[in-house]
Enzyme design. Structure first.
Site, PDB file in Angstrom:
ATOM      1  N   GLY A   1     -81.046 -29.644  -1.264  1.00 46.02           N
ATOM      2  CA  GLY A   1     -79.935 -29.324  -2.152  1.00 46.02           C
ATOM      3  C   GLY A   1     -80.287 -28.800  -3.524  1.00 46.02           C
ATOM      4  O   GLY A   1     -79.390 -28.514  -4.314  1.00 46.02           O
TER       5      GLY A   1
ATOM      6  N   CYS B   1    -102.876 -22.934   5.017  1.00 47.98           N
ATOM      7  CA  CYS B   1    -101.820 -22.048   4.531  1.00 47.98           C
ATOM      8  C   CYS B   1    -102.182 -21.445   3.175  1.00 47.98           C
ATOM      9  O   CYS B   1    -101.981 -20.241   2.944  1.00 47.98           O
ATOM     10  CB  CYS B   1    -100.505 -22.810   4.449  1.00 47.98           C
ATOM     11  SG  CYS B   1     -99.782 -23.191   6.050  1.00 47.98           S
TER      12      CYS B   1
ATOM     13  N   THR C   1     -77.651 -27.075   6.666  1.00 45.41           N
ATOM     14  CA  THR C   1     -78.988 -27.419   7.130  1.00 45.41           C
ATOM     15  C   THR C   1     -78.875 -28.048   8.508  1.00 45.41           C
ATOM     16  O   THR C   1     -77.814 -28.566   8.880  1.00 45.41           O
ATOM     17  CB  THR C   1     -79.684 -28.395   6.166  1.00 45.41           C
ATOM     18  OG1 THR C   1     -80.968 -28.752   6.693  1.00 45.41           O
ATOM     19  CG2 THR C   1     -78.872 -29.672   5.994  1.00 45.41           C
TER      20      THR C   1
ATOM     21  N   LEU D   1     -72.892 -19.324  -0.399  1.00 40.71           N
ATOM     22  CA  LEU D   1     -73.400 -19.961   0.814  1.00 40.71           C
ATOM     23  C   LEU D   1     -74.913 -20.051   0.719  1.00 40.71           C
ATOM     24  O   LEU D   1     -75.588 -19.043   0.480  1.00 40.71           O
ATOM     25  CB  LEU D   1     -73.011 -19.139   2.048  1.00 40.71           C
ATOM     26  CG  LEU D   1     -73.664 -19.539   3.375  1.00 40.71           C
ATOM     27  CD1 LEU D   1     -73.267 -20.950   3.775  1.00 40.71           C
ATOM     28  CD2 LEU D   1     -73.311 -18.531   4.473  1.00 40.71           C
TER      29      LEU D   1
ATOM     30  N   TYR E   1     -89.239 -27.051  -1.505  1.00 41.76           N
ATOM     31  CA  TYR E   1     -90.265 -26.906  -0.468  1.00 41.76           C
ATOM     32  C   TYR E   1     -90.392 -25.441  -0.073  1.00 41.76           C
ATOM     33  O   TYR E   1     -90.257 -25.060   1.081  1.00 41.76           O
ATOM     34  CB  TYR E   1     -89.909 -27.783   0.730  1.00 41.76           C
ATOM     35  CG  TYR E   1     -91.037 -28.035   1.717  1.00 41.76           C
ATOM     36  CD1 TYR E   1     -92.366 -27.945   1.343  1.00 41.76           C
ATOM     37  CD2 TYR E   1     -90.750 -28.379   3.035  1.00 41.76           C
ATOM     38  CE1 TYR E   1     -93.388 -28.181   2.244  1.00 41.76           C
ATOM     39  CE2 TYR E   1     -91.765 -28.622   3.947  1.00 41.76           C
ATOM     40  CZ  TYR E   1     -93.073 -28.523   3.552  1.00 41.76           C
ATOM     41  OH  TYR E   1     -94.087 -28.758   4.459  1.00 41.76           O
TER      42      TYR E   1
END
Length: 409
Positions: A186, A366, A204, A179, A143
């Site tokens: 994921g 957008c 998250t 990290l 995303y």
């Protein structure tokens, strides 16, 4: 009175194109120079002229969602393209500038995202039904902006190219501790664990993302190499060889930029590399659309480069590479919109018509902002160490060179 003021606003904004507006009293007026295809809009609510003058983004977005503003043939691309292009060119008239200045003054309040509020903001968007995201994202649920190395790439291929490009910039070696701040569902962490041998910790604030990321790790047999925690990045302990953050910085808020990069510096090994991938504006600092802030990304903000670099510099990072992607996100959003519309009946079954109109408005607005109004993507490659990465970008394209050499042979 408000119809007269709106008329003056539209006369100022629309210097090109052909916009036909039918006002609530039935009067029709035209704006622009008459060029191009006519976009015909009807205002059905007598309060709309006042609301549009005071807050155009909010009033137009809400009215479209509610059906109080309709567009002939529902040509949302045509309407928003005409509006965004003209607003980018002409700016606000003098009588709206005090309102815009007020929004700028208050932006620190709107972007104040302490830990509790940050989680609520994330839940507003990312804890929607997982079935919704299946309607328009790729199978890996990326995303964020894809990387279209070739113009005819599929969305899946372009998202894979994005992950590979970022992994190459991180120069990951097997066994490195990575990290992932804002790990989504994921996909990036699993790729780094599976294909690069990294030991990944993803964090998250989304319960939906957290559950799915760990389930995916279990299903892939990677649970020992990739784990995902439901926690705020500011609560992390320990250090990491690499830090990656893709599409999360837009949710941090300007008041927290120093805190964000201070945390990255504290958690990064002195010889480590960080890669921060974020939407950015190729303009001076601004404000978030109030419609976007209310309905899509509360607390969110797209930074200018100067705002991000100011906080980066305070941590004495070396910006070892800054790359700017221009129209890649526009193409990504086009794919998302087309997939969403192909599944619109399933979306209506999940939510309702108003939600579907909101989501379509969001995706198109957008996309066109990237195409027409100086919105881009920044990738900041950072390290405390000056020679942590090669001195040229050649290392990113060695495989391409080898492939061309083999093809020539």
């Amino acid at each position: 009175m408000w119809t007269t003021v709106l008329d003056r606003l539209l006369l100022h904004l629309f210097s090109s194109g052909d916009l036909k507006i039918t006002f609530p009293d039935g009067v029709t007026r035209r704006y622009g120079d008459g060029s191009g295809q006519t976009v015909a809009v009807t205002l059905h609510d007598v309060s709309l002229p006042r609301k549009i003058v005071i807050s155009p983004d909010m009033a137009v977005g809400e009215a479209y969602m509610d059906g109080r503003l309709t567009i002939e043939d529902d040509d949302l691309y045509g309407f928003l393209g005409l509006a965004i292009r003209n607003i980018a060119q002409n700016g606000q008239p003098w009588f709206r500038r005090p309102l815009e200045m007020g929004r700028h003054v208050m932006r620190s309040v709107a972007q104040f995202n302490p830990m509790g509020r940050a989680q609520a903001n994330v839940a507003h968007h990312y804890d929607l039904s997982g079935a919704l995201y299946d309607l328009f994202l790729d199978a890996d649920r990326q995303y964020s902006c894809a990387y279209f190395r070739e113009p005819d790439m599929t969305l899946e291929a372009a998202q894979e190219a994005k992950k590979r490009h970022i992994a190459d910039k991180l120069l990951i070696e097997p066994g490195m501790r990575v990290l992932d701040i804002g790990c989504g569902w994921g996909g990036m962490g699993l790729t780094l664990a599976r294909d690069y041998g990294a030991e990944v910790l993803g964090v998250t604030l989304s319960r939906e993302q957290h559950a799915m990321a760990n389930a995916r790790a279990e299903q892939a047999g990677l649970a020992s190499k990739a784990r995902f925690e439901l926690m705020d990045y500011r609560k992390l302990e320990g250090t990491f060889d690499r830090i990656v953050s893709v599409g999360m910085f837009e949710h941090v808020g300007v008041p927290h930029y120093d805190e964000y990069f201070r945390t990255v510096k504290k958690r990064l090994d002195p010889e480590g590399i960080a890669l921060i991938h974020t939407i950015g504006r190729a303009d001076p600092p601004g404000v978030t659309s109030p419609w976007i802030a209310k309905y899509i990304f509360p607390g969110g903000y797209v930074p200018s480069m100067s705002e991000a670099l100011k906080s980066i510099e305070k941590q004495h990072f070396i910006a070892t590479d800054i790359e700017i992607w221009r129209l890649h996100y526009a193409e990504t959003l086009r794919h998302w919109h087309d997939r969403f519309m192909a599944n619109i009946d399933k979306a209506r079954a999940l939510y309702d018509e108003r939600f579907c109109r909101m989501w379509r408005y969001y995706l198109i607005a957008c996309e066109l902002t990237f195409r027409l109004n100086r919105q881009v993507v920044f990738q900041f490659q950072l390290s405390p160490k000056q020679d942590a990465v090669p001195l040229t970008r050649d290392y990113l394209y060695r495989d391409d060179v080898r492939a061309m050499q083999h093809a020539a042979e």
